[in-house]
Design an enzyme around this catalytic site. Sequence first.
Site, short mmCIF file in Angstrom:
data_model
loop_
_atom_site.label_atom_id
_atom_site.label_comp_id
_atom_site.label_asym_id
_atom_site.label_seq_id
_atom_site.Cartn_x
_atom_site.Cartn_y
_atom_site.Cartn_z
N HIS A 232 0.81 -1.21 0.00
CA HIS A 232 0.00 0.00 0.00
C HIS A 232 0.86 1.27 0.00
O HIS A 232 0.34 2.36 -0.23
CB HIS A 232 -0.99 0.00 1.17
CG HIS A 232 -0.35 0.20 2.51
ND1 HIS A 232 -0.05 -0.83 3.37
CD2 HIS A 232 0.02 1.34 3.17
CE1 HIS A 232 0.47 -0.35 4.49
NE2 HIS A 232 0.52 0.97 4.39
N ASP A 265 0.19 -7.73 1.21
CA ASP A 265 0.54 -6.33 1.43
C ASP A 265 2.06 -6.15 1.50
O ASP A 265 2.59 -5.46 2.39
CB ASP A 265 -0.11 -5.79 2.70
CG ASP A 265 -0.04 -4.27 2.79
OD1 ASP A 265 0.12 -3.62 1.73
OD2 ASP A 265 -0.13 -3.73 3.90
N SER A 345 4.72 2.41 7.95
CA SER A 345 4.40 1.24 7.13
C SER A 345 5.60 0.84 6.28
O SER A 345 6.21 1.68 5.62
CB SER A 345 3.21 1.53 6.22
OG SER A 345 2.04 1.73 6.99
#
Length: 489
Positions: A232, A265, A345
């Site tokens: 993402h 992911d 992230s």
Amino acid sequence: MTSDDAEPTVPTPRDPATPEPTRIIPTAAPASAEPTADGPPLSALVPPAAGPGSMPLPPPGSDASYRQNGGRSVTQRSFGQPAADEPNFRPVYQGQAWPTQRPAYQPTYTPPPPIDWHQQQARAYTPAPPPKTNRVVAIAAAVALVIGVIAGAGAAVTVVALDGNTSPVAEQPTPPVGTGADPKIRSGSVSAVASTLLPSVVQLRVEGADDSNATGSGFVIDNVGHILTNNHVVAAAANGGSIQVVAENGKPATARLVGRSPAYDLAIVQVAGLKAPSVQFGRSDLAIVGQDVVAIGSPLGLAGTVTSGIISAKNRPVTTSGEAADPESYINALQTDAAINPGNSGGPLVDMNARVIGVNSAIATVRGTQEGQSGNIGLGFAIPIDQARRTAQQLIANGRASYPVIGAQVDMQFEGGARVSLVNPGSPAARAGLRVGDVITSINNQVVDTAEALIVAIRTHQPGESVKLAYERSGRERQATVALAGQIG
């Protein structure tokens, strides 16, 4: 004048050269009071005439051994007064001791006590500190006790020397903590982990072809510039755009997208000629709840941020929403309370040996707020490195990765298990005998209470592996063995 009122007579000093006359002690009067032939009778009150007597005493010897320097008697005390031979002292009789000079009159007046009398009394009754010798003995006893505990069943011989010297012992210099340029960095500490990992962690700045942008983190995994991050983070540049990587030296470099896996992911980007060390991988399956961990990344665009915490839980089923063209990602995550915010992230979650055990991917948000508008609330989630490492190898080799499936769909709203809502013909689920309406309750003896729990538990395996499912049909418990198929994503 009688003899009682007469002044004592001081004899004339005798010449030392003249021998001392022999002293004659008269004998007692005879029992009869008859007069002798030579004179009148003797009376008891009249001493007899001097005569040779019957037991004359021997002449005394010299008294030199009894005298001090100057000829003073050893029985005399001067108390700082003139010697006996000085004119101020005139003894009444020979051998007289020196007077003490104490006045005959003693005053009866007693002066009042001082003003601080009470303070003096308080100080007088204050207990004195214990002697230092006792402290030395106590220390020796404590040392002996500690050595006895350490020795256990073995033998320990200890000699403690107590020579009565109670002087304070100089404190011995202690060796510096840790090694390296900075002695304050201790092995296994957060500072040691940070100094090891910070050169390997980078910041990613992504700009999409549609003017979208994102900021995240990543870390170097080999010596040819491959960087592992979240899907993402780089998804905006999947169909055009740019990815800039900023290393610890602060110089940006352009990276290319090697591959990505929306299902897990995860993504891989590469920077040619990147001069940064690669990380070491740990094992997420060996992580335990409560162990210390460190998170490194670029939260809110602040590169090189280090936070610490613990592993709060394992095997947390977490769902992350992807882009419109990508399916949702299901993570069998490690939960941590290390501060993770937007921008973390793709950064590493590491143990205290500076080994990566997870990829920071998601944070919990308060209901009603968006992820970008919320901050850390102590609930962060990381992809286990065991799964991330397998996926990264596939992405580097093929540009894409596969994930396991059973060929069935489950009801995402059902609770109390995973209820099957669709079975694909010819799928592993169909071959195992699963039907619509069956409720799967466990996989390999791991309890399944929601549909997400079943999906993330399946994705911890690899295509081709077999798993054992327990399910309920019409109130009866059944079991089935399913060989997992693979799907690209």
